[in-house]
Design a protein around this motif. Structure first.
Motif, PDB file in Angstrom:
ATOM      1  N   ILE A 160     -12.804   6.877 -25.229  1.00  0.00           N
ATOM      2  CA  ILE A 160     -13.496   6.921 -24.010  1.00  0.00           C
ATOM      3  C   ILE A 160     -14.950   6.883 -24.194  1.00  0.00           C
ATOM      4  O   ILE A 160     -15.744   6.160 -23.518  1.00  0.00           O
ATOM      5  CB  ILE A 160     -13.271   7.965 -22.897  1.00  0.00           C
ATOM      6  CG1 ILE A 160     -11.717   7.696 -22.335  1.00  0.00           C
ATOM      7  CG2 ILE A 160     -13.721   7.941 -21.733  1.00  0.00           C
ATOM      8  CD1 ILE A 160     -10.898   8.849 -21.651  1.00  0.00           C
ATOM      9  N   MET A 161     -15.377   7.888 -24.959  1.00  0.00           N
ATOM     10  CA  MET A 161     -16.849   7.945 -25.389  1.00  0.00           C
ATOM     11  C   MET A 161     -17.206   6.865 -26.214  1.00  0.00           C
ATOM     12  O   MET A 161     -18.567   6.371 -25.758  1.00  0.00           O
ATOM     13  CB  MET A 161     -17.103   9.213 -26.160  1.00  0.00           C
ATOM     14  CG  MET A 161     -16.705  10.574 -25.450  1.00  0.00           C
ATOM     15  SD  MET A 161     -17.650  10.744 -24.272  1.00  0.00           S
ATOM     16  CE  MET A 161     -19.233  11.064 -24.934  1.00  0.00           C
ATOM     17  N   GLN A 162     -16.492   6.386 -27.108  1.00  0.00           N
ATOM     18  CA  GLN A 162     -17.042   5.004 -27.627  1.00  0.00           C
ATOM     19  C   GLN A 162     -17.065   4.057 -26.928  1.00  0.00           C
ATOM     20  O   GLN A 162     -17.923   3.081 -27.215  1.00  0.00           O
ATOM     21  CB  GLN A 162     -16.308   4.974 -29.071  1.00  0.00           C
ATOM     22  CG  GLN A 162     -16.489   6.071 -30.050  1.00  0.00           C
ATOM     23  CD  GLN A 162     -15.995   5.799 -31.431  1.00  0.00           C
ATOM     24  OE1 GLN A 162     -15.598   4.538 -31.631  1.00  0.00           O
ATOM     25  NE2 GLN A 162     -16.061   6.688 -32.145  1.00  0.00           N
ATOM     26  N   THR A 163     -16.327   3.741 -26.042  1.00  0.00           N
ATOM     27  CA  THR A 163     -16.367   2.257 -25.461  1.00  0.00           C
ATOM     28  C   THR A 163     -16.862   2.461 -23.998  1.00  0.00           C
ATOM     29  O   THR A 163     -16.827   1.514 -23.271  1.00  0.00           O
ATOM     30  CB  THR A 163     -14.646   1.758 -25.194  1.00  0.00           C
ATOM     31  OG1 THR A 163     -13.907   2.897 -24.489  1.00  0.00           O
ATOM     32  CG2 THR A 163     -14.214   1.614 -26.547  1.00  0.00           C
ATOM     33  N   SER A 164     -17.300   3.655 -23.643  1.00  0.00           N
ATOM     34  CA  SER A 164     -17.922   3.679 -22.258  1.00  0.00           C
ATOM     35  C   SER A 164     -19.189   3.008 -22.453  1.00  0.00           C
ATOM     36  O   SER A 164     -19.876   2.682 -23.304  1.00  0.00           O
ATOM     37  CB  SER A 164     -18.074   5.139 -21.819  1.00  0.00           C
ATOM     38  OG  SER A 164     -19.153   5.609 -22.986  1.00  0.00           O
TER      39      SER A 164
END
Lengths: 575, 228
Positions: free
Chosen positions: A569-573
């Protein structure tokens, strides 16, 4: 120096209040200007040294010139800056994906000097990869100077790259596209704007210093619908040539490493070999822009067979130069091989069909260039924009797109990994944002480990252990040596359930008789990828982590899934 | 010949360790290299291997099951008793001498290892008595004895009862020596044996000093009624 430090100490903290986008645009344009300057400097230096060395080219010992250049470049990289040879683009990609774009300050000039020596002396390579390395190092170090975070630094590395490509080819769009398509691998709104600005800055610097609109001038081509079909054939041909080129490059590098010569010996042999090829085919020497210009403006005078041989001569010369210790990029060789390929194709068409209604030779040189660039880098957009911008040949755009698409598909079909990514994939370092490999490499063992475990002694009686189980919610118990604290084995409740239900043996056994000593263990140095592999092969839900004989903790699949999801989630947000 | 190189959805789902529905969804989403022909989905082995290599996925196409670790041969209690044998008239008047004469009688233990085995047995007794009560004890070493060909339990009837520091304080007249080449057998046998020794009938039966075939018959019966 102290003044700069003082300035930084005063202003950098206040930078965090500046709007993120504005900050990136300003810092990006500075990066673009600096890398544009680096690019222009290298280009002018190469032009003057080529002119200076031109009179010596006619002597018999001229073949030693590339050897001398490669030797100097090798010495410089090996002894002075201690950096590897080659073109450096994979290193930049790896730095972007693994270390948040962290590059050393010395990378911003080391490759410039070494490639100046290699190419200036006649080695067959291009000036753009060294410039990309410099530009990205400049961007990275500007970010470091301003205390920016990894994300912002990555963007600035992209800015530096774009500025460099824009500066050396006077091609802002190609810079933007290359930077995003190849280096960053992520089309993201917050990246595109600063990189575009940096590309403009780089191109402006180049235009201000070297007064020219395009790198290669040409006559107007008349290109019509009739050129689509030959274009497709040319694309297939160019795709094959680019696969051959990529394979030869890789083979040459591997072969050179296998010979176990010292680096200066390699440079000497490689340089002389290139020099010898150059005696017969002067077209292979240096970056070869002069010849590209003559092919595009249709003043090129070699026969069809000689041109065909020259294609391979250039391929081998480039492979030897880059594989045997020289340093430089593959853009310029691609352009030259591509235009030669285009010319060969055009001549063949006219040999077969005397009055074919095709466009002129120059247009086909252009198409061939696109085919090679797209095929070797498997970056179709970069191929299209680069060739359009360096020649200004917008009238060829329709067949150009077709050639680019087909050639890169063709090359991708035969060889799924492009030239830039191949080594990275082989080393498991190809970590594009949002991919499994990237997340696994970002998460490390220390973040996943659960350390709160009640340890039990190997000399404990089973009955005492039963008492511990009653009050504990652990499923795994590490067994240790009570005097040294060393790890001995694991007890998993699941596997001893039937003994737990038999009070008859409570006083009969000690824990070292129950524990499982063949449990696979991980260590803190292991990659998460390896650990997962280990767990998957052995059907384990949890794995103990043991470091220097000491039990550290356990990693469970549940915990991995939990963190994996958050990391994804953090990387693709989208920011 | 038929379908030698192709796999069905079910085959692939076991290879990848996912539900067949997942495979179908992946096919629908265009993520798996599926053969174009046929109503039911089939996958070519070669394509799958290429796909797995490209995506860094472990594909378990060979038929070997990964659960090899589980299928260790379990040795039953009766088998171990048969391996060991019955010895009577064991001489001795304390724990150490009794154990010494037990060890001396076991033919499967090489002579060189006998003193070592005795040391281990005594060490175990010193740590915590193995006298389980009702006049019986289960002496065993804490380490595995890798020189033994197979796990065994020797039954030793003492010539005269010996004070063994047992849990219930009764003198011991019968020793079950558990000797195993690996710890897994050991725990299993110990557990099974101690389970039997809680059965009142079985204790009474043992006191009658049975022969081997009777003993085996009785243990098999007990094991069958109470499988562990």
């Amino acid at each position: 120096m102290s003044l700069i430090k003082k300035w930084r100490a005063r202003f950098s903290p206040s930078l965090s209040h500046v709007d993120d986008r504005l900050l990136l645009i300003i810092a990006g344009s500075i990066a673009g200007i600096c890398s544009g300057l680096a690019a222009v400097a290298l280009r002018l230096a190469l032009e003057s040294v080529t002119e200076w060395l031109h009179p010596f080219r006619h002597y018999w010992w001229a073949f030693l010139l590339p050897a001398a250049g490669a030797l100097l470049s090798g010495f410089y990289l090996e002894k002075v800056t201690r950096e590897g040879a080659g073109h450096g683009v994979p290193e930049v990609i790896y730095a972007v994906s693994k270390h948040g774009g962290l590059l050393r300050l010395r990378s911003s000039y080391s490759r410039l000097i070494s490639s100046f020596l290699t190419i200036g002396s006649g080695g067959s390579a291009g000036p753009e990869a060294p410039v990309v390395m410099s530009g990205s190092a400049i961007g990275s170090n500007i970010a470091k100077f301003l205390w920016l975070n990894d994300r912002q630094r990555t963007t600035l590395v992209g800015c530096g790259t774009a500025g460099a490509i824009a500066g050396i080819f006077n091609a802002p769009l190609a810079g933007l596209v290359f930077s995003i398509e190849v280096i960053l691998g992520k089309w993201e709104f917050s990246n595109i704007i600063p990189i575009a600005i940096a590309a403009v800055a780089g191109a402006e610097v180049s235009r201000a210093i070297i007064h020219e609109q395009v790198l290669f001038n040409h006559l107007f081509f008349t290109v019509g619908t009739a050129d689509i079909l030959p274009g497709i054939c040319l694309a297939i041909f160019a795709g094959l040539i680019s696969v051959f080129f990529t394979k030869t490059l890789n083979f040459s590098g591997k072969f050179a490493q296998k010979t176990r010569f010292p680096f200066w010996m390699r440079a000497l042999i490689g340089g002389s070999a290139v020099g010898c090829i150059g005696l017969f085919f002067p077209v292979v020497l240096g970056e070869g822009y002069h010849f590209i210009q003559s092919m595009i403006s249709e003043t090129f005078s070699m026969g069809i067979f000689i041109t065909f041989v020259a294609v391979f001569a250039k391929i081998f010369a480039t492979a030897i130069t880059l594989g045997w210790g020289g340093s430089g990029g593959i853009f310029a060789p691609c352009l030259l091989i591509g235009s030669l390929t285009g010319i060969v194709f055009h001549k063949t068409v006219f040999l077969l069909f005397e009055n074919a209604a095709c466009a002129s030779e120059g247009a086909y040189a252009l198409l061939g260039m696109t085919g090679l660039i797209s095929g070797v880098m498997q970056a179709p957009l970069t191929g299209i924009f680069l060739v359009l911008e360096i020649t200004g040949g917008y009238e060829t755009i329709l067949p150009l797109i077709v050639v680019s698409a087909i050639s890169s598909t063709m090359s991708h079909y035969i060889e799924p990994a492009s030239f830039y990514f191949k080594d990275l994939i082989k080393r498991g370092q190809f970590l594009r944002p949002g991919t499994d490999a990237r997340i696994l490499s970002d998460l490390n063992i220390k973040e996943l480990i659960t350390t709160e475990f009640t340890k039990v002694s190997e000399n404990m009686l089973f009955r005492e252990f039963i008492e511990i189980i009653k009050t504990s919610d652990q499923f795994f118990f590490p067994v240790i040596d009570e005097s040294t604290g060393a790890y001995k084995g694991m007890i998993e409740l699941r596997s001893i359930r039937r003994y737990v239900l038999n009070p008859g043996i409570y006083d009969m056994v000690f824990l070292n008789q129950i524990m499982d000593t063949d449990v696979l263990t991980a260590s803190l140095e292991n990659d998460l990828q390896d650990v997962l592999e280990m767990m998957e092969t052995n059907n384990m839900e949890s794995i103990p982590v043991v470091e220097h004989d000491t039990f550290i903790g356990m990693i469970s699949k549940t915990r991995i899934l939990d963190l994996y999801r958050r990391e994804l989630i953090m990387q693709t947000s989208v920011r | 010949m038929k379908n030698h190189m192709t796999l069905s959805v079910f085959d692939l789902s076991t290879c990848l360790g996912v539900n067949p529905d997942t495979i179908k969804r992946w096919v629908r989403q265009g993520k798996l290299p599926v053969l174009p022909k046929g109503a039911d989905l089939r996958f070519q082995k070669k394509d799958l291997e290429k796909w797995a290599a490209l995506h860094n996925i472990r594909l378990n196409l060979s038929d070997k099951k990964s659960g090899e670790k589980q299928n260790q041969i379990e040795v039953s209690l009766s088998q171990a008793l048969q391996n060991g044998g019955i010895y009577s008239d064991i001489q001795g008047n304390d724990v150490v001498t009794v154990l010494a004469s037990c060890v001396k009688k076991i033919p499967q233990v090489p002579d060189d290892f006998k003193p070592d085995l005795l040391d281990r047995l005594v060490e175990r007794e010193n740590a915590f008595s193995t006298g389980v009560g009702n006049g019986m004890a289960i002496p065993h070493p804490r380490q595995q004895l890798s020189y033994l060909p197979h796990p065994m339990i020797t039954v030793n009837f003492l010539a005269s009862p010996v004070d063994y520091n047992a849990l219930d304080g009764q003198p011991v007249f019968l020793l079950f020596c558990i000797l195993c080449p690996s710890l897994q057998y050991h725990l299993h046998l110990l557990s099974a044996l101690s389970f039997c020794l809680r059965d009142k009938d079985f204790i009474r039966f043992l006191k009658s000093r049975p022969q081997m075939d009777q003993l085996v018959e009785k243990t098999v019966m007990l094991q069958e009624t109470n499988p562990l």
